[in-house]
Enzyme design. Structure first.
Site, mmCIF file in Angstrom:
data_model
loop_
_atom_site.group_PDB
_atom_site.id
_atom_site.type_symbol
_atom_site.label_atom_id
_atom_site.label_comp_id
_atom_site.label_asym_id
_atom_site.label_seq_id
_atom_site.Cartn_x
_atom_site.Cartn_y
_atom_site.Cartn_z
ATOM 1 N N THR B 20 71.172 67.342 49.842
ATOM 2 C CA THR B 20 70.147 66.662 48.913
ATOM 3 C C THR B 20 69.213 67.758 48.793
ATOM 4 O OG1 THR B 20 69.084 64.580 48.694
ATOM 5 C CG2 THR B 20 68.763 65.801 50.882
ATOM 6 N N CYS B 26 59.655 63.429 51.097
ATOM 7 C CA CYS B 26 60.718 62.623 51.519
ATOM 8 C C CYS B 26 61.394 63.210 52.898
ATOM 9 C CB CYS B 26 61.895 62.559 50.367
ATOM 10 S SG CYS B 26 61.171 61.964 48.803
ATOM 11 N N HIS B 43 68.351 59.908 51.864
ATOM 12 C CA HIS B 43 67.112 60.741 51.439
ATOM 13 C C HIS B 43 66.330 59.466 51.101
ATOM 14 C CE1 HIS B 43 65.478 63.888 48.014
ATOM 15 N NE2 HIS B 43 64.489 62.731 48.539
#
Lengths: 207, 165
Positions: B20, B26, B43
């Site tokens: 990711t 995040c 995520h």
């Protein structure tokens, strides 16, 4: 009118935002040009609603290095403005005023940061002045904060505002071009929905 | 390599890898069943689904389910998917990365990274999944690669050496 999600904006509303961007950034381009002593051109802004993954692609992919200038809006219009400057645009701009390119935009010195903050003030100030002149609403801008990093990481901050409500961001692609090179800067407006309602109400749109 | 987008999740079996890109505020949650060699990566962008419920959270246009945006519902769904693929809940361990503070304002939205990490810890604790390694906080973005082969997590940042945890 009650906006529950950014996705409810229709074409007329997007046109209004495009026109505000056009006026505001026309002024900003003039101010920037004077400051840099170089011609700064601007294309007619393109306003669109993008989802997050699309926005990241638009900024050159998640790992593309950008210089982010984030400004909070307060008063009768609340929200955030994020300017995403490509590394080459930021470097040339710094060189034009301070005489030399930074080694890396991830390691700007105090002078360079202060200059970039000033550019943020000019861009955001011009935009907000146009907004206020057209709507009669007051809007104040915060001191800009700056970070150079991967586009995806920079975007995660304004994106959070949206994620709780919908999944799209209002992307105002206002390509400034510096000198002959087609290097660019983009602005992303993250208005609070209530503020957007106020803007449209003042202008008699969608009511 | 299997890419996990923003507010997305996926699972992989050895020898595949999950990636990711550009976690800012995040958090990337990496769960692993070492014996079965099944890995999962979520995520997430926001801490709690119930806090956002009033805002009318809907499915995203890219087909990503709204629940994947949140720590609580995202982790729950990741565990469900992994167990459906043969992993065992009691055997899962976690590695987490991200939750940076990208801009130094004071309002709560700018502390979202910290709140995300805190929510992830609480959700994992509720499922009794131990966090065996982490690289969280600070002020820079991270791209992470999670290997289903050995459960290793590789972390790359724009101007930092590669970190492996």
């Amino acid at each position: 009118m009650s906006l529950e999600s950014i996705e409810q904006l229709d074409d007329v509303m997007l046109d209004v935002l495009r026109e505000i961007g056009n006026i505001g950034h026309g002024n900003a381009a003039t101010a920037l040009s004077q400051m840099l002593g170089k011609p700064v051109d601007m294309d007619v802004p393109d306003v669109r609603l993008l989802d997050l993954n699309e926005t990241v692609e638009y900024l050159g992919g998640p790992e593309n290095l950008i210089l982010g200038i984030l400004i909070e809006l307060g008063g009768e219009v609340n929200g955030m403005l994020l300017y995403a400057l490509e590394e080459s645009f930021a470097s040339e701009m710094i060189e034009a005023v301070l005489g030399k390119k930074p080694e890396s935009i991830t390691a700007l010195d105090e002078m360079e940061l202060s200059f970039v903050g000033e550019v943020g003030n000019i861009l955001a100030g011009s935009y907000v002045n146009a907004l206020s002149a057209l709507t009669g609403l007051t809007a104040n801008i915060s001191v800009p904060t700056i970070n150079a990093d991967m586009a995806g990481a920079i975007l995660s901050v304004p994106a959070v505002e949206f994620a709780a409500r919908g999944s799209r961001v209002l992307f105002i692609d206002d390509r400034f071009r510096l000198g002959s090179a087609g290097i660019k800067s983009n602005m992303i407006l993250i208005p609070e929905l209530g503020s957007l309602e106020r803007i449209f109400t003042q202008l008699g749109v969608g009511t | 390599m299997i890419t996990v987008g923003i507010a997305d999740l996926n699972i992989a079996k050895a020898p595949e890898r999950l990636v990711t890109y550009a976690l800012g505020s995040c958090v990337g949650i990496c769960l692993y069943d070492a014996d079965r060699r099944i890995a999962g990566l979520a995520h997430i962008m926001l801490p709690w689904s119930k806090e956002a419920a009033a805002g009318g959270a809907k499915s995203g246009s890219s087909g990503v389910a709204a629940e994947y945006r949140f720590a609580d519902t995202g982790i729950t769904e990741l565990i469900r998917l992994m167990c459906a693929a043969g992993a065992r809940k009691h055997a899962l361990t976690a590695k987490i990365a991200g939750g940076a503070k990208m801009f130094s304002f004071n309002s709560s939205v700018f502390n979202i990274g910290e709140r995300n990490v805190e929510a992830v810890r609480r959700v994992l604790a509720a499922y009794e999944i131990p966090i065996i390694a982490e690289d969280t906080g600070k002020d820079y973005g991270r791209t992470i690669f999670f290997s289903a082969e050995d459960g290793s997590l590789e972390i790359r940042a724009a101007s930092k050496p590669v970190l492996k945890i």
